[in-house]
Enzyme design. Sequence first.
Site, PDB file in Angstrom:
ATOM      1  N   ASP A 216      39.664  45.065  51.760  1.00 21.63           N
ATOM      2  CA  ASP A 216      41.036  44.609  51.499  1.00 21.63           C
ATOM      3  C   ASP A 216      41.291  44.450  49.999  1.00 21.63           C
ATOM      4  O   ASP A 216      42.436  44.353  49.570  1.00 21.63           O
ATOM      5  CB  ASP A 216      41.268  43.239  52.157  1.00 21.63           C
TER       6      ASP A 216
ATOM      7  N   GLN B 101      41.699  39.715  59.306  1.00 23.34           N
ATOM      8  CA  GLN B 101      43.153  39.841  59.424  1.00 23.34           C
ATOM      9  C   GLN B 101      43.840  38.523  59.066  1.00 23.34           C
ATOM     10  O   GLN B 101      43.465  37.455  59.557  1.00 23.34           O
ATOM     11  CB  GLN B 101      43.514  40.279  60.861  1.00 23.34           C
TER      12      GLN B 101
ATOM     13  N   LYS C  90      44.322  49.674  63.286  1.00 19.42           N
ATOM     14  CA  LYS C  90      43.243  49.924  62.327  1.00 19.42           C
ATOM     15  C   LYS C  90      42.013  50.465  63.039  1.00 19.42           C
ATOM     16  O   LYS C  90      41.374  51.415  62.573  1.00 19.42           O
ATOM     17  CB  LYS C  90      42.888  48.634  61.579  1.00 19.42           C
TER      18      LYS C  90
END
Length: 280
Positions: free
Chosen positions: A117, A94, A50
């Site tokens: 997200d 994460q 990422k």
Amino acid sequence: MTARLIDGKAIAARLREHVASRVAALGFSPGLAVVQVGDDPASSVYVRTKDRAAQQAGLRASSLRLPAGTTQRDLLATIETLNRDDGVDGILVQLPLPSGLSPHAVIEAIDPAKDVDGFHPLNVGLLTEGRPILAPCTPRGVMHLLDTMNVPISGARAIVVGRSSIVGRPMASLLLAADATVTIAHSRTRDLAAECRRADIVVAAVGRPGMITGDWIKPGATVIDVGINRLADGRLTGDVDFESCAAVAGAITPVPGGVGPMTVACLLENTVTAAIRRRG
Ligand code: GUN
């Protein structure tokens, strides 16, 4: 093989170039903060990927790695600092978190305007209402694949196998928002094979290697494999038995090189969206 191969790697590369050109035209560089707690090797790989992709697209990426023993209080304080930091447009924590930390409390602490997200209950609610703003990256990536391959969605029967908050549920909401007739199947679903055989679009997100076989697929259907399972010999494989399904399907994603690369590309897109909305 009769099915068209859906080349997620190539489609994601084009999307990333598109994001990079949008960033170049902005006049500022959106900031993405990726938080990892602990050193789970798979998470470390994702975070590095990422980070690199964000930098290539011209974003300002920063990754924060906190020790595995971080307390919930300290993690929430870190998120609060990022919420207040005007240079940070997107925050991603994460998952999974080490045991003892509540993913729900952590996600709810993220400013919804920076929730790239799309996991915050406010963004989940907007998505469920059919007005997605920041929607989860993997399901958005799947929608982008279907669009790019000109797969008809409106009026189609779609089945999503798996009901996770990260993939299954938001996937079903996005398909519904695009006017598909959607079934969500899960471990208690009766006669899953028959349910799948009715579908024009099958999205597999269960985490069971090779579970969906060609005899479950309607001829010509589109098969999207979100599964990433590591076999004992180290190879990656999906939830779909590729050979038997590719012989029946109209189009199919491979693993790796299908949905996976799309997730990162859509994260970059969400970061640009968040930055533009936040900064007016
Ligand atoms: N872990 C697995 N998939 C994801 C994702 O899309 N976002 C985050 N934050 N963690 C994940």
